[in-house]
Enzyme design. Structure first.
Site, PDB file in Angstrom:
ATOM      1  N   HIS A   9       0.819  -1.222   0.000  1.00  0.00           N
ATOM      2  CA  HIS A   9       0.000   0.000   0.000  1.00  0.00           C
ATOM      3  C   HIS A   9       0.849   1.267   0.000  1.00  0.00           C
ATOM      4  O   HIS A   9       0.422   2.301  -0.500  1.00  0.00           O
ATOM      5  CB  HIS A   9      -0.928  -0.009   1.226  1.00  0.00           C
ATOM      6  CG  HIS A   9      -0.185  -0.104   2.520  1.00  0.00           C
ATOM      7  ND1 HIS A   9       0.399  -1.291   2.938  1.00  0.00           N
ATOM      8  CD2 HIS A   9       0.124   0.823   3.457  1.00  0.00           C
ATOM      9  CE1 HIS A   9       1.024  -1.084   4.091  1.00  0.00           C
ATOM     10  NE2 HIS A   9       0.867   0.187   4.424  1.00  0.00           N
ATOM     11  N   GLY A  70      11.724  -3.644   3.535  1.00  0.00           N
ATOM     12  CA  GLY A  70      10.998  -4.902   3.748  1.00  0.00           C
ATOM     13  C   GLY A  70      10.969  -5.739   2.481  1.00  0.00           C
ATOM     14  O   GLY A  70      11.205  -6.957   2.520  1.00  0.00           O
ATOM     15  N   HIS A  98      28.228  -4.972 -11.063  1.00  0.00           N
ATOM     16  CA  HIS A  98      29.005  -5.755 -10.095  1.00  0.00           C
ATOM     17  C   HIS A  98      28.240  -6.941  -9.514  1.00  0.00           C
ATOM     18  O   HIS A  98      28.821  -7.998  -9.274  1.00  0.00           O
ATOM     19  CB  HIS A  98      29.444  -4.867  -8.915  1.00  0.00           C
ATOM     20  CG  HIS A  98      30.459  -3.836  -9.297  1.00  0.00           C
ATOM     21  ND1 HIS A  98      31.385  -3.338  -8.396  1.00  0.00           N
ATOM     22  CD2 HIS A  98      30.696  -3.198 -10.460  1.00  0.00           C
ATOM     23  CE1 HIS A  98      32.149  -2.442  -9.003  1.00  0.00           C
ATOM     24  NE2 HIS A  98      31.745  -2.333 -10.260  1.00  0.00           N
ATOM     25  N   ARG A 133      36.303 -11.106 -11.371  1.00  0.00           N
ATOM     26  CA  ARG A 133      36.242 -10.995  -9.912  1.00  0.00           C
ATOM     27  C   ARG A 133      34.792 -10.923  -9.421  1.00  0.00           C
ATOM     28  O   ARG A 133      34.453 -11.477  -8.380  1.00  0.00           O
ATOM     29  CB  ARG A 133      37.069  -9.807  -9.409  1.00  0.00           C
ATOM     30  CG  ARG A 133      36.563  -8.434  -9.772  1.00  0.00           C
ATOM     31  CD  ARG A 133      37.540  -7.366  -9.277  1.00  0.00           C
ATOM     32  NE  ARG A 133      36.983  -6.028  -9.331  1.00  0.00           N
ATOM     33  CZ  ARG A 133      36.860  -5.278 -10.412  1.00  0.00           C
ATOM     34  NH1 ARG A 133      37.252  -5.765 -11.584  1.00  0.00           N
ATOM     35  NH2 ARG A 133      36.357  -4.072 -10.351  1.00  0.00           N
ATOM     36  N   HIS A 134      33.931 -10.298 -10.235  1.00  0.00           N
ATOM     37  CA  HIS A 134      32.521 -10.214  -9.831  1.00  0.00           C
ATOM     38  C   HIS A 134      31.838 -11.576  -9.951  1.00  0.00           C
ATOM     39  O   HIS A 134      31.029 -11.952  -9.106  1.00  0.00           O
ATOM     40  CB  HIS A 134      31.789  -9.175 -10.683  1.00  0.00           C
ATOM     41  CG  HIS A 134      32.360  -7.796 -10.528  1.00  0.00           C
ATOM     42  ND1 HIS A 134      32.519  -7.207  -9.293  1.00  0.00           N
ATOM     43  CD2 HIS A 134      32.842  -6.913 -11.440  1.00  0.00           C
ATOM     44  CE1 HIS A 134      33.069  -6.008  -9.451  1.00  0.00           C
ATOM     45  NE2 HIS A 134      33.270  -5.809 -10.740  1.00  0.00           N
TER      46      HIS A 134
HETATM   47  C1  RB5 Z   1       4.373   0.067   5.663  1.00  0.00           C
HETATM   48  O1  RB5 Z   1       3.947   0.932   6.662  1.00  0.00           O
HETATM   49  C2  RB5 Z   1       5.890  -0.042   5.652  1.00  0.00           C
HETATM   50  O2  RB5 Z   1       6.347  -0.600   6.826  1.00  0.00           O
HETATM   51  C3  RB5 Z   1       6.365  -0.834   4.446  1.00  0.00           C
HETATM   52  O3  RB5 Z   1       5.865  -0.273   3.295  1.00  0.00           O
HETATM   53  C4  RB5 Z   1       7.869  -0.917   4.261  1.00  0.00           C
HETATM   54  O4  RB5 Z   1       8.441   0.349   4.322  1.00  0.00           O
HETATM   55  C5  RB5 Z   1       8.569  -1.916   5.060  1.00  0.00           C
HETATM   56  O5  RB5 Z   1       9.782  -2.114   4.948  1.00  0.00           O
END
Ligand code: RB5
Length: 152
Positions: A9, A70, A98, A133-134
């Site tokens: 989102h 995330g 690389h 090397r990579h």
């Molecule tokens: C959502 O609030 C947020 O935590 C997510 O989009 C992200 O940034 C997580 O790493």
């Protein structure tokens, strides 16, 4: 190339800007969601994109959340995925040359759409250097994967 894209989102607005630039470049986009503004969980969108890339059903993947963090953590759990969180042009180029990254993560709450589009343009148009090397370092990364991951 076929490019799989996913966002939570917090990345849904930037996803539209990135789809536009990918299509302008003449690539095919596979949009794996989300298309909502209500709260969702980033691993649910990182996984299908990462799986498509790992199974070679897509050439590359783009993942967007609030920070990109995330998404990058989740995508890198999938064997065969090399995902980089990128917020500058130098890294966009270097991570292709690389690290031969096949997924890029971006944070909609961190950078604006203009820079994000330029990053994706650079990342999609830069080849892996094929430097010895990579290649050697990527083999070592694969060895870590083989040791600590089970087969998907
Ligand atoms: C959502 O609030 C947020 O935590 C997510 O989009 C992200 O940034 C997580 O790493």
């Amino acid at each position: 190339m076929k490019i799989a894209i996913g966002a939570d989102h917090a990345g849904v607005n930037l996803k539209q800007d990135i789809i536009a630039v990918i299509e302008q470049l003449g690539h095919e986009v596979v949009d794996l969601g989300c298309d909502c503004s209500t709260s969702v969980d980033y691993p649910d969108y990182a996984l299908p994109v990462a799986e498509m890339v790992a199974k070679q059903e897509a050439d590359r993947g783009v993942l967007i959340c609030g920070t990109g963090i995330g998404m990058s953590i989740a995508a890198n759990k999938v064997r065969g995925v090399r995902c980089a969180l990128v917020h500058d042009l130098f890294s966009a180029k270097a991570t292709r040359e690389h690290n031969d990254t096949n997924v890029i993560a971006l944070g909609e709450r961190v950078i604006g759409p203009g820079l994000a589009q330029e990053i994706v343009r650079t990342w999609l148009s830069t080849d892996f250097s094929q430097g010895e090397r990579h290649i050697g370092r990527l083999r070592k990364v694969e060895l870590i994967e083989q040791t600590y991951h089970s087969t998907p």
